[in-house]
Design an enzyme around this catalytic site. Structure first.
Site, mmCIF file in Angstrom:
data_model
loop_
_atom_site.group_PDB
_atom_site.id
_atom_site.type_symbol
_atom_site.label_atom_id
_atom_site.label_comp_id
_atom_site.label_asym_id
_atom_site.label_seq_id
_atom_site.Cartn_x
_atom_site.Cartn_y
_atom_site.Cartn_z
ATOM 1 N N CYS A 290 31.597 -6.713 -26.496
ATOM 2 C CA CYS A 290 31.440 -8.093 -26.955
ATOM 3 C C CYS A 290 30.464 -8.836 -26.051
ATOM 4 C CB CYS A 290 32.807 -8.782 -26.971
ATOM 5 S SG CYS A 290 32.771 -10.498 -27.550
ATOM 6 N N CYS A 338 56.166 12.639 2.163
ATOM 7 C CA CYS A 338 55.315 13.706 2.667
ATOM 8 C C CYS A 338 56.056 15.036 2.507
ATOM 9 C CB CYS A 338 54.974 13.456 4.134
ATOM 10 S SG CYS A 338 54.116 14.835 4.924
ATOM 11 N N CYS A 351 41.710 6.531 -3.668
ATOM 12 C CA CYS A 351 41.483 7.949 -3.391
ATOM 13 C C CYS A 351 42.808 8.693 -3.320
ATOM 14 C CB CYS A 351 40.726 8.087 -2.071
ATOM 15 S SG CYS A 351 40.434 9.799 -1.591
ATOM 16 N N CYS A 359 52.609 13.153 10.705
ATOM 17 C CA CYS A 359 52.351 14.561 11.039
ATOM 18 C C CYS A 359 50.916 14.986 10.780
ATOM 19 C CB CYS A 359 53.312 15.457 10.260
ATOM 20 S SG CYS A 359 53.037 15.443 8.476
#
Length: 551
Positions: A290, A338, A351, A359
């Site tokens: 548009c 984790c 990302c 760790c």
């Protein structure tokens, strides 16, 4: 107009003293320099860039009003009738002038009655003198209060008989003396008379509360006589009249298969596209842009582009996601653990390359696998392992396998949607980062535009990847699907690399190298994006894709 040697004229739909006899089409519809045909494309439309693209034109409201004006004038001339009658007939037949002409020439009386109008009356069946020739009764065009289509040669009409004595309104039971009947009451051609106050309240309720426009009928129960535009303009306040004509314009766009309002908030443009009829929506994804700068799908009105997925697949997917809303809500959580130390990790960037601060384990946010595998030929994060459902022996196992398959694709669909939103937030901070690069690297403002272009490329590619997982969910497994997932994987890997590079801290000594790397990666993402889009959309035209649902 004549039939069997008899001349016909159209009876009036209101009585004397009721109002100015202006035409029904909105003010502002003066003779345009250029008129538009509502049923055919215009000559100034650009040719499609790709075989799967469509030509379209962005229209203003005034151009839409001009379209209506042209159609009304055409029917008025062909059928020799007042403009208000032609307008009501066109709205009844949803502005399909060919269908209207066919029905009218076959049976004029039936066509008028079905549209809520009086049938034509012949001299042999009417008492009283004939009205003069219409050509002698055309009055000058007069301006109206509201901003809608202007009058189109109003024709003088016959008058309804007046009550011979005092009149009592059937709704409010108010009595009117004989001398006040003409001034204080009103009747359509159907002879159902009510006071003007009741008419105004009735019409205002229809327009404001019910959103009615083209099919407002007489107040009498069971009467299907349509109230003409000029009558409504006279009886209701100016604000209600303005809303009424806005509703008429909205109805015109809704009735025309080649017109669609831009669905984005505060946008008043209308898209005209003649190359995306419903029968073609199993081969095309008609994305248009548009004048407000935002994209939409002309086929289904989706607020943004959902390429490369067909409109029907989008509807099926969103319905399935709504049915599995509890699962969807769980999957959209912003935290995961984790897989090495079980620490809770929150994703704060687009990302998918994650590093646990506790760790230092690097993993993929999507599949939770080690990130080291995502930069090699073994990268398979985008592909569902069909072997997990091969050994399903009972109903419960099959159901679990089906759910796992759905979760695989939904997780990636939702993740790219979430990442695109995070990248959009990152986009707002890009200008500050560009200023930092400009000051630290002795670059011009033009030279740092690569960062802005890179973020735009990432966001666009993530939206495409998001919908590619919707498509992959419904694709049957075959060689074509393998090729599609290869293109999907290559684009996804390129996007992750570019997204990671954009989120790096800027070091003055490495700005030149960073600029070169991001520019090269942006070009590669654009190339992979074009390959995926081009191959997928051409596949619809070539009927290469085999879906698990009927499209």
């Amino acid at each position: 107009m004549s039939s069997d040697g008899e001349d016909y004229y159209y009876e009036d739909d209101y009585d004397e003293g009721s109002m100015d006899q202006d035409s029904p089409v909105s003010e502002g519809m003066s003779e345009p320099d250029i008129v538009y045909d509502v049923m055919s494309p215009t000559a100034d439309e650009p040719a499609p860039k790709k075989p799967y693209d469509v030509s379209y034109k962005v229209r203003t409201l005034q151009e839409i009003i001009n379209m209506q004006s042209k159609e009304v004038r055409k029917i008025q001339t062909l059928l020799e009738m007042p403009a208000s009658t032609a307008t009501i007939l066109l709205r009844h037949y949803q502005w399909n002038s060919e269908k209207l002409q066919e029905q009218f020439w076959n049976d004029p009386a039936a066509a008028l009655l079905s549209a809520g109008l009086s049938p034509p009356v012949s001299p042999s069946t009417r008492t009283g003198p004939l009205p003069p020739s219409p050509s002698l009764l055309i009055s000058p065009r007069r301006p109206t209060r509201s901003s809608h289509n202007p009058a189109l040669s109003p024709v003088k009409r016959s008058r309804a008989p007046q009550p011979s004595g005092p009149f009592e309104c059937p709704v409010c039971c108010m009595e009117f003396a004989k001398e006040d009947v003409v001034k204080e009451t009103f009747a359509l051609g159907c002879r159902h008379r009510f006071c003007r106050g009741c008419w105004a309240e009735y019409l205002t309720g229809k327009i404001r509360s019910e959103g009615e426009s083209s099919r407002i009928q007489c107040m009498e129960s069971g009467c299907e006589r349509i109230v003409r535009e000029e009558i409504i303009d006279e009886l209701v306040p100016a604000g209600v009249s303005k809303r009424y004509h806005n509703l008429l314009n909205m109805a015109f766009v809704a009735d025309a298969p080649n017109l669609r309002w831009c669905p984005h908030p505060d946008c008043e443009y209308i898209i005209e596209c003649t190359q995306a009829p419903p029968r073609m929506l199993n081969q095309l994804v008609p994305t248009v842009e548009c004048n407000c700068g935002r994209q939409l799908c002309f086929g289904c009105g989706y607020l943004s582009s959902h390429r490369p997925v067909l409109c029907k697949i989008v509807r099926l997917w969103e319905r399935k996601c709504a049915d599995d809303s509890e699962t969807a809500n769980w999957l959209q959580a912003n935290t995961k653990e984790c897989s090495k130390c079980q620490s809770t990790i929150e994703k704060n960037g687009g990302c998918n390359h994650m590093t646990c601060k506790k760790c230092k384990y690097e993993f993929c946010w999507v599949c939770m696998g080690p990130w080291s595998e995502h930069g090699t030929s073994w990268y398979q994060c985008n592909r569902f392992d069909e072997k997990s459902g091969v050994n399903a022996r009972d109903a419960q196992a099959k159901s679990r396998a089906s759910l796992e398959r759905y979760l695989h694709y939904f997780n990636r669909w939702a993740n790219h949607e979430h990442s695109a939103k995070l990248d959009a937030e990152f986009y707002k901070n890009t200008e500050k980062k560009m200023e930092q690069m400009q000051n630290s690297g002795n670059l011009s403002w033009i030279e740092v535009q690569f960062a802005k272009q890179a973020v735009e490329t990432v966001i666009k590619a993530r939206i495409t990847l998001k919908w590619s997982y919707c498509m992959a969910f419904y694709l049957k497994r075959n060689n074509m699907t393998e090729l599609f997932e290869d293109n999907q994987r290559d684009l996804e890997r390129a996007v992750e690399n570019l997204g990671f590079a954009l989120e790096q801290n800027i070091e003055p000594d490495s700005i030149a190298q960073l600029r070169q790397d991001i520019t090269n990666q942006t070009a590669y993402v654009q190339k992979r994006h074009e390959i995926l889009m081009d191959d997928t959309l051409k596949g619809y035209l070539e009927r290469r894709w085999d879906f698990s649902v009927d499209i």
